[in-house]
Design a protein around this motif. Structure first.
Motif, PDB file in Angstrom:
ATOM      1  N   ASP A 345       0.980  -1.240  -0.038  1.00 49.46           N
ATOM      2  CA  ASP A 345      -0.016   0.030   0.039  1.00 49.46           C
ATOM      3  C   ASP A 345       0.733   1.179   0.095  1.00 49.46           C
ATOM      4  N   LEU A 346       2.100   1.344  -0.027  1.00 43.31           N
ATOM      5  CA  LEU A 346       3.003   2.249   0.012  1.00 43.31           C
ATOM      6  C   LEU A 346       3.227   2.926  -1.392  1.00 43.31           C
ATOM      7  N   PRO A 347       3.362   4.152  -1.523  1.00 43.35           N
ATOM      8  CA  PRO A 347       3.714   4.404  -2.896  1.00 43.35           C
ATOM      9  C   PRO A 347       4.987   4.091  -3.433  1.00 43.35           C
ATOM     10  N   MET A 348       5.491   3.964  -4.577  1.00 41.75           N
ATOM     11  CA  MET A 348       6.879   3.502  -5.059  1.00 41.75           C
ATOM     12  C   MET A 348       7.565   4.789  -5.326  1.00 41.75           C
ATOM     13  N   ILE A 349       8.060   5.479  -4.345  1.00 44.73           N
ATOM     14  CA  ILE A 349       9.039   6.512  -4.381  1.00 44.73           C
ATOM     15  C   ILE A 349       9.861   6.184  -3.351  1.00 44.73           C
ATOM     16  N   PRO A 350      11.173   6.569  -3.455  1.00 45.34           N
ATOM     17  CA  PRO A 350      12.499   6.468  -2.472  1.00 45.34           C
ATOM     18  C   PRO A 350      11.794   6.731  -1.303  1.00 45.34           C
ATOM     19  N   TYR A 351      12.477   6.367  -0.210  1.00 46.74           N
ATOM     20  CA  TYR A 351      12.307   6.540   1.226  1.00 46.74           C
ATOM     21  C   TYR A 351      12.427   7.570   1.549  1.00 46.74           C
ATOM     22  N   ALA A 352      13.556   8.533   1.095  1.00 47.37           N
ATOM     23  CA  ALA A 352      13.638   9.785   1.408  1.00 47.37           C
ATOM     24  C   ALA A 352      12.819  10.760   0.995  1.00 47.37           C
ATOM     25  N   GLU A 353      12.245  10.630  -0.184  1.00 49.42           N
ATOM     26  CA  GLU A 353      11.271  11.418  -0.545  1.00 49.42           C
ATOM     27  C   GLU A 353       9.967  11.107  -0.057  1.00 49.42           C
ATOM     28  N   TYR A 354       9.548   9.940   0.285  1.00 44.60           N
ATOM     29  CA  TYR A 354       8.446   9.622   1.097  1.00 44.60           C
ATOM     30  C   TYR A 354       8.419  10.229   2.498  1.00 44.60           C
ATOM     31  N   VAL A 355       9.727  10.000   3.032  1.00 37.22           N
ATOM     32  CA  VAL A 355       9.606  10.871   4.574  1.00 37.22           C
ATOM     33  C   VAL A 355       9.537  12.360   4.275  1.00 37.22           C
ATOM     34  N   GLN A 356      10.025  12.953   3.436  1.00 35.74           N
ATOM     35  CA  GLN A 356       9.857  14.384   3.232  1.00 35.74           C
ATOM     36  C   GLN A 356       8.231  14.777   3.067  1.00 35.74           C
ATOM     37  N   GLN A 357       7.723  13.799   2.070  1.00 35.90           N
ATOM     38  CA  GLN A 357       6.238  13.999   1.827  1.00 35.90           C
ATOM     39  C   GLN A 357       5.339  13.914   3.180  1.00 35.90           C
ATOM     40  N   GLU A 358       5.476  12.827   3.649  1.00 34.10           N
ATOM     41  CA  GLU A 358       4.776  12.493   4.707  1.00 34.10           C
ATOM     42  C   GLU A 358       5.118  12.585   6.224  1.00 34.10           C
ATOM     43  N   GLY A 359       6.524  13.107   6.199  1.00 38.11           N
ATOM     44  CA  GLY A 359       6.964  13.408   7.764  1.00 38.11           C
ATOM     45  C   GLY A 359       7.290  12.191   8.512  1.00 38.11           C
ATOM     46  N   ASP A 360       7.325  12.553   9.893  1.00 34.96           N
ATOM     47  CA  ASP A 360       7.398  11.529  10.733  1.00 34.96           C
ATOM     48  C   ASP A 360       6.621  10.168  10.794  1.00 34.96           C
ATOM     49  N   LYS A 361       5.335  10.687  10.401  1.00 30.64           N
ATOM     50  CA  LYS A 361       4.136   9.656  10.410  1.00 30.64           C
ATOM     51  C   LYS A 361       4.562   8.638   9.147  1.00 30.64           C
ATOM     52  N   GLY A 362       4.994   9.150   8.148  1.00 35.38           N
ATOM     53  CA  GLY A 362       5.256   8.371   6.993  1.00 35.38           C
ATOM     54  C   GLY A 362       6.612   7.567   7.271  1.00 35.38           C
ATOM     55  N   ALA A 363       7.559   8.251   7.889  1.00 34.80           N
ATOM     56  CA  ALA A 363       8.912   7.271   8.189  1.00 34.80           C
ATOM     57  C   ALA A 363       8.657   6.168   9.213  1.00 34.80           C
ATOM     58  N   ARG A 364       7.604   6.548  10.246  1.00 31.21           N
ATOM     59  CA  ARG A 364       7.543   5.245  10.945  1.00 31.21           C
ATOM     60  C   ARG A 364       6.331   4.358  10.180  1.00 31.21           C
ATOM     61  N   ARG A 365       5.618   4.380   9.163  1.00 31.85           N
ATOM     62  CA  ARG A 365       4.851   3.756   8.611  1.00 31.85           C
ATOM     63  C   ARG A 365       5.619   2.789   7.655  1.00 31.85           C
ATOM     64  N   ALA A 366       6.705   3.328   7.068  1.00 36.98           N
ATOM     65  CA  ALA A 366       7.757   2.466   6.297  1.00 36.98           C
ATOM     66  C   ALA A 366       8.423   1.551   7.403  1.00 36.98           C
ATOM     67  N   MET A 367       9.002   2.134   8.549  1.00 35.97           N
ATOM     68  CA  MET A 367       9.994   1.431   9.444  1.00 35.97           C
ATOM     69  C   MET A 367       8.905  -0.024  10.101  1.00 35.97           C
ATOM     70  N   THR A 368       7.574   0.317  10.214  1.00 34.81           N
ATOM     71  CA  THR A 368       6.744  -0.877  10.556  1.00 34.81           C
ATOM     72  C   THR A 368       6.759  -1.787   9.588  1.00 34.81           C
ATOM     73  N   ARG A 369       6.347  -1.305   8.298  1.00 40.49           N
ATOM     74  CA  ARG A 369       6.376  -2.204   7.322  1.00 40.49           C
ATOM     75  C   ARG A 369       7.845  -3.158   7.226  1.00 40.49           C
ATOM     76  N   LEU A 370       8.762  -2.615   7.357  1.00 39.59           N
ATOM     77  CA  LEU A 370       9.974  -3.450   7.424  1.00 39.59           C
ATOM     78  C   LEU A 370      10.064  -4.466   8.408  1.00 39.59           C
ATOM     79  N   ALA A 371       9.761  -4.025   9.926  1.00 43.96           N
ATOM     80  CA  ALA A 371       9.862  -4.731  10.867  1.00 43.96           C
ATOM     81  C   ALA A 371       9.017  -5.997  10.729  1.00 43.96           C
ATOM     82  N   GLU A 372       7.684  -5.708  10.237  1.00 44.30           N
ATOM     83  CA  GLU A 372       6.670  -6.777  10.042  1.00 44.30           C
ATOM     84  C   GLU A 372       7.210  -7.664   9.171  1.00 44.30           C
ATOM     85  N   GLY A 373       7.766  -7.163   8.040  1.00 48.08           N
ATOM     86  CA  GLY A 373       8.139  -8.279   6.845  1.00 48.08           C
ATOM     87  C   GLY A 373       9.323  -8.986   7.111  1.00 48.08           C
ATOM     88  N   VAL A 374      10.303  -8.613   7.611  1.00 46.03           N
ATOM     89  CA  VAL A 374      11.895  -9.326   7.955  1.00 46.03           C
ATOM     90  C   VAL A 374      11.364 -10.229   9.252  1.00 46.03           C
TER      91      VAL A 374
END
Length: 635
Positions: A345-374
């Motif tokens: 469900d995440l947009p296909m853009i580099p993490y740094a750009e996604y964090v800039q767009q979504e801020g801390d909430k977006g950064a944590r969302r990506a990190m949560t997906r990483l922790a869940e997946g691995v």
């Protein structure tokens, strides 16, 4: 007494007196030193509230029901032994019943090391609000972990383009939407061992093979429009629009069939059986749907479906661990990251750009997906491969893998650095320069070490070196991959974090050379010889040096999966495999692996491959055979 003896006696007395004075001096603190200690204590009090606001504090409090920062367990040796665990009490009762019924001793907590002197801590699963016991995460007790293994082993993907070309050129058959739909309908029948070519053929009860099916994967909207909706995987509905477009473009007009062999078949045999079953049933479906005859055509079809453009989930293993294809030890690490579906469900853009767009909430969302997946990689590597295939199910690797299942540790560290990323990245990834990344890795290792030293309860939960190695490697590799978009830099960060930074900080990492593959991995990452370096996505447990120690499967997955999110890609190694495991009909939830495993720990997960349809109603201890149906041999 001679003058020489007097001098020696005087010297000894003076040295003794001086030593006593120094001892007294060392045992007392000057007022300045006392003030210094008090100042340190006052300073630490300023940060207590900050520590209590961390995820790890809340998780440890939930697990231990005690102050997480307190160093002493006042209930040690007074916790009731194994009786503090509901699950172990059930095991003891079941063991007695089994022993009485069969006449042979069974599970008995009176033998072996006493259990329960310390707390048998429960385990919160991820952030899902599910708490299970440690025993519930053992692969023999957890139906979801078993299904994870089964769903991978029973999957084979075959390209249909070559077969269609042969039909058109050699036989003169036309491939149309009508014939493709007929073929797919027939294939659903044959995948469950339904007969199509001869009359007197044994068939299988459909209830036993209800998990056997096949679906089309293609990037062509035109082809999908001509198919029945049940016969293909709906890429546009399952992925973020950006990811769906990239996957469809990569797959193109090719037509792939992903075939799911019955779970019962791979349990009775092995992963190699999946390829044979899929090839046979696919060939029979082609023969029936296109009314084929003649050995030359059928033999070419059989070759196409057994060998030509067939994707197996795993390669054959090396001799000492020899197993066929589609077994865990032969799965490339890149495929494991493609099995994971957490980022769909995440947009296909580099993490740094996604964090800039979504801020801390977006950064944590990506990190949560990483922790869940691995966490899924930890189940495959530590629990199923090292803890089962290689060591025979001793149970230790299961406890190591739970460090990836339990919420708090991974999320806490990843969350802290995601906040820093949203503050400082400014939309640009970090350059793939080791001198830069090394500074960040040292920060990560220091943060993790300090966390273990601040929270005695966390050190008790992750009681072994392999647990801590697992956490250290996962967060370092994941953050390295996310920030650079490079899986090589991510794995380099993980290897360095364990082999050098962690070793320097604690002087050891764990039992039996726990960091051996990290020492080897650092120079091997600079090599492209197949059994040393190669692309990180082609690594796996089939690399002999990756089989030396536990706690590293999630590290390698974290590097690959984190780099995919970091650079804004839609897949890691294969777009076809990525789409294949988005199939909503699969019993295991590859998008929420920890959730599925947690539900299984609560006995709320329904696996495939059950034999209920052919079993009589009977007592669980009667082996499925009612006593009254026994008969003597007929004369």
């Amino acid at each position: 007494m001679t003058s020489k003896e007097e001098k020696l006696k005087k010297f000894v007395e003076e040295r003794k007196k001086k030593a006593e004075e120094e001892m007294v001096k060392d045992s007392t603190m000057s007022s300045r030193e006392v003030d210094y200690v008090r100042e340190l204590y006052r300073a630490s009090q300023k940060f207590i509230d900050i520590e209590k606001g961390r995820d790890i504090y809340q998780t440890m409090k939930e697990i231990w029901n005690a102050e997480p920062l307190y160093e002493v367990d006042e209930k040690m040796y007074h916790r009731g032994g194994y009786r503090q665990s509901t699950r172990k009490k059930e095991f003891v009762q079941a063991g007695r019943e089994v022993a009485q019924r069969r006449g042979i001793p069974s599970y008995n907590r009176a033998v072996g090391l006493p259990v329960g002197q310390r707390m048998l801590e429960p385990m919160p699963v991820g952030k899902w609000g599910i708490i299970i016991e440690q025993d519930d995460s053992h692969h023999m007790n957890n139906a979801a972990i078993q299904q994870l293994n089964d769903d991978i082993k029973r999957t084979v993907i075959m390209n249909l383009d070559l077969a269609h070309r042969m039909l058109q050129v050699r036989v003169g058959k036309e491939v149309t939407p009508e014939t493709l739909n007929l073929y797919m309908e027939t294939l659903q029948h044959t995948m469950g061992a339904g007969a199509v070519a001869q009359e007197h053929m044994n068939e299988v009860n459909p209830y036993l093979v209800k998990d056997a099916w096949a679906k089309i994967i293609t990037g062509s909207d035109e082809i999908m429009d001509g198919l029945e909706p049940a016969f293909y995987i709906h890429i546009d509905e399952l992925f973020h629009p950006d990811r769906a477009a990239a996957l469809k473009k990569a797959i193109g007009d090719s037509i792939w069939a992903v075939l799911r062999v019955p779970t019962l078949a791979v349990r009775m045999s092995d992963g190699e059986e999946a390829g044979r079953w899929a090839a046979m049933q696919n060939t029979m479906a082609f023969i029936s749907a296109y009314q084929l005859s003649g050995e030359h055509v059928i033999s070419d079809l059989a070759y196409a479906f057994k060998h030509a453009r067939v994707i197996h989930m795993g390669d054959k293993l090396w001799y000492s661990r020899m197993r066929g294809r589609n077994e865990i030890g032969g799965i490339p690490d890149g495929f494991i990251s493609d099995f994971i579906q957490c980022e769909r469900d995440l947009p296909m853009i580099p993490y740094a750009e996604y964090v800039q767009q979504e801020g801390d909430k977006g950064a944590r969302r990506a990190m949560t997906r990483l922790a869940e997946g691995v966490s899924m990689a930890a189940m495959l590597d530590n629990t199923l491969w090292l803890g089962f295939y290689m060591s025979g199910g001793i149970g230790f690797s299961n406890t190591v893998a739970t460090s990836a299942l339990s919420g708090g540790a991974n999320e806490d560290v990843l969350g802290e650095f995601s906040s820093l990323a949203s503050k400082y990245l400014r939309g640009k990834p970090i350059a793939t320069n080791w001198d830069i990344l090394k500074i960040l890795v040292n920060m990560i290792v220091t943060y993790v070490i300090e966390t273990y030293e601040k929270f005695p309860t966390l050190a008790e939960l992750h009681w072994g070196g392999a647990h801590k190695t697992s956490i250290m490697g996962t967060v370092a590799s994941g953050i390295g991959g996310l920030l650079t978009g490079s899986s090589t830099m991510g794995l380099w960060a993980g290897n360095y974090a364990i082999a050098y930074a962690m070793k320097e900080g604690w002087l050891r990492t764990g039992w039996a050379g726990q960091e051996i593959q990290d020492h080897l991995g650092l120079p091997y990452l600079c090599s492209y010889r197949p059994e040393e370096g190669n692309l990180t996505e082609f690594h796996g447990l089939n690399y002999p040096f990756h089989s030396y120690s536990a706690g590293h499967g999630n590290q390698r997955a974290s590097a690959n999966y984190g780099a995919m999110i970091g650079r804004g890609s839609a897949w890691v190694l294969s777009p076809v495999v990525k789409v294949a495991f988005a199939d909503p009909h699969l019993a295991f939830d590859f998008r929420r692996p920890r959730y599925a495993i947690g539900r299984a720990g609560l006995k709320e997960f329904a696996p495939d491959g059950e034999r209920t349809a052919i079993l009589p109603a009977c007592d669980i201890l009667d082996r499925g055979i009612l006593k009254e149906i026994y008969k003597e041999f007929p004369m």
